[in-house]
Design an enzyme around this catalytic site. Structure first.
Site, PDB file in Angstrom:
ATOM      1  CG  ASP A   1       1.518  28.923   3.310  1.00 53.28           C
ATOM      2  OD1 ASP A   1       2.458  29.091   4.117  1.00 53.28           O
ATOM      3  OD2 ASP A   1       0.320  29.033   3.643  1.00 53.28           O
TER       4      ASP A   1
ATOM      5  CG  ASN B   1       7.010  36.481   4.974  1.00 57.51           C
ATOM      6  OD1 ASN B   1       7.173  36.079   3.820  1.00 57.51           O
ATOM      7  ND2 ASN B   1       5.974  36.066   5.707  1.00 57.51           N
TER       8      ASN B   1
HETATM    9  C1  FPP Z   1       6.112  30.096   3.606  1.00 60.87           C
HETATM   10  O1  FPP Z   1       6.066  28.975   4.437  1.00 60.87           O
HETATM   11  C2  FPP Z   1       7.419  30.205   2.991  1.00 60.87           C
HETATM   12  C3  FPP Z   1       8.285  31.260   3.088  1.00 60.87           C
HETATM   13  C4  FPP Z   1       8.032  32.467   3.873  1.00 60.87           C
HETATM   14  C5  FPP Z   1       9.581  31.222   2.399  1.00 60.87           C
HETATM   15  C6  FPP Z   1       9.464  30.758   0.971  1.00 60.87           C
HETATM   16  C7  FPP Z   1      10.798  30.577   0.437  1.00 60.87           C
HETATM   17  C8  FPP Z   1      11.137  29.616  -0.439  1.00 60.87           C
HETATM   18  C9  FPP Z   1      10.238  28.614  -1.006  1.00 60.87           C
HETATM   19  C10 FPP Z   1      12.530  29.569  -0.891  1.00 60.87           C
HETATM   20  C11 FPP Z   1      12.709  30.469  -2.066  1.00 60.87           C
HETATM   21  C12 FPP Z   1      14.120  30.608  -2.340  1.00 60.87           C
HETATM   22  C13 FPP Z   1      14.646  31.361  -3.329  1.00 60.87           C
HETATM   23  C14 FPP Z   1      16.089  31.520  -3.468  1.00 60.87           C
HETATM   24  C15 FPP Z   1      13.792  32.039  -4.276  1.00 60.87           C
HETATM   25  P1  FPP Z   1       5.758  29.211   5.967  1.00 60.87           P
HETATM   26  O2  FPP Z   1       7.070  29.433   6.652  1.00 60.87           O
HETATM   27  O3  FPP Z   1       4.779  30.329   6.100  1.00 60.87           O
HETATM   28  O4  FPP Z   1       5.122  27.853   6.382  1.00 60.87           O
HETATM   29  P2  FPP Z   1       4.010  27.642   7.495  1.00 60.87           P
HETATM   30  O5  FPP Z   1       2.791  28.391   7.027  1.00 60.87           O
HETATM   31  O6  FPP Z   1       3.818  26.164   7.490  1.00 60.87           O
HETATM   32  O7  FPP Z   1       4.582  28.172   8.777  1.00 60.87           O
END
Ligand code: FPP
Length: 249
Positions: free
Chosen positions: A29, A77
């Site tokens: 996250d 998501n």
């Molecule tokens: C949450 O941060 C993250 C995600 C929804 C995407 C996670 C994906 C990766 C780490 C890449 C994985 C890649 C592969 C190929 C497995 P957020 O967007 O919710 O952050 P925020 O809470 O700060 O808005």
């Protein structure tokens, strides 16, 4: 003889091999916030998030951790702006294609957990290909939770079991934890010993609801793109201080 000669993974000297978690799960996250703090678009945070995940996967493999499960995309998501969802789907596809050779070299077994049928067809193909290519590898089991929801996983297990009962293949009295676990996306993978959540939120967010019954939880304020080998080291040190009782006294 050095650790390398005996093929024992090189662990930081303060970590005890016998107290390492066998399975680490991560809620990645904070990608969006990481980007915002730098005045960048959110997608740059996701790109950097992939780099962080690569470093953590390599480190876990190097240190002899048997399984790593990462929450990449939840069933919730899909509610994000369509551009961000599209970007993530393409990113997963590109990364899988680009990293397959590296994962073969490092002996990684890739698995996916989630309702994969709802993903774009091209991504489903990449996923199938990555799972087949790596299935005989004997290194770390790397599970990517994609279109994953813990409640949905439990419901789909219930449905599958009910169908077996309806077909006369199973008696209700035969449904135990072992039968149930066989119907989860994570069948064949032991429960996580340690769950790491980055970016400071004290939530489980529908991740591995059944599997984390006795898992130790570690929350850090570090945003996922900044979560590196040193941060993992800290999480493992904290885990090694814990006394796991599994309900006993
Ligand atoms: C949450 O941060 C993250 C995600 C929804 C995407 C996670 C994906 C990766 C780490 C890449 C994985 C890649 C592969 C190929 C497995 P957020 O967007 O919710 O952050 P925020 O809470 O700060 O808005």
């Amino acid at each position: 003889m050095t650790a390398q000669q005996t093929e024992l993974p090189v662990l930081p000297s303060d970590l005890k091999r016998e107290l390492l978690p066998r399975h680490v799960a991560v809620i990645c996250d904070g990608n969006g916030r990481w980007a915002r703090h730098r005045g960048l678009p959110r997608i740059m945070g996701h790109k950097q998030g992939v780099n962080a995940l690569k470093e953590i996967l390599r480190t876990c493999n190097d240190w002899g951790i048997e399984a790593l499960t990462a929450y990449a995309f939840s069933t919730e998501n899909w509610k994000r702006p369509v551009e961000e969802v599209d970007f993530l789907m393409t990113l997963f596809q590109v990364v899988l294609r680009q990293e397959l050779r590296e994962m073969m070299k490092e002996n990684v077994r890739v698995k996916f957990a989630g309702n994969l049928k709802a993903l774009p067809a091209a991504l489903q193909e990449q996923i199938q290909n990555a799972m087949e290519e790596t299935q005989n590898n004997r290194g770390i089991k790397f599970t990517i939770a994609t279109n994953y929801g813990g409640r949905q996983e439990i419901l789909s297990a219930c449905r599958a079991i009910a169908q077996q009962v309806e077909a006369g293949l199973l008696k209700p009295s035969e449904i135990d934890e072992e039968v149930f676990e066989r119907h989860l996306y994570t069948a064949g993978i032991d429960d996580p010993d340690l769950l790491i959540r980055t970016s400071g939120e004290m939530r489980i967010s529908n991740f591995l609801l059944w599997q984390i019954a006795y898992t130790e939880i570690y929350v850090t304020d570090t945003l996922w793109p900044d979560f590196d080998r040193n941060q993992l080291h800290k999480a493992l040190s904290s885990y090694q201080q814990r006394e796991r009782r599994f309900g006993k006294i």
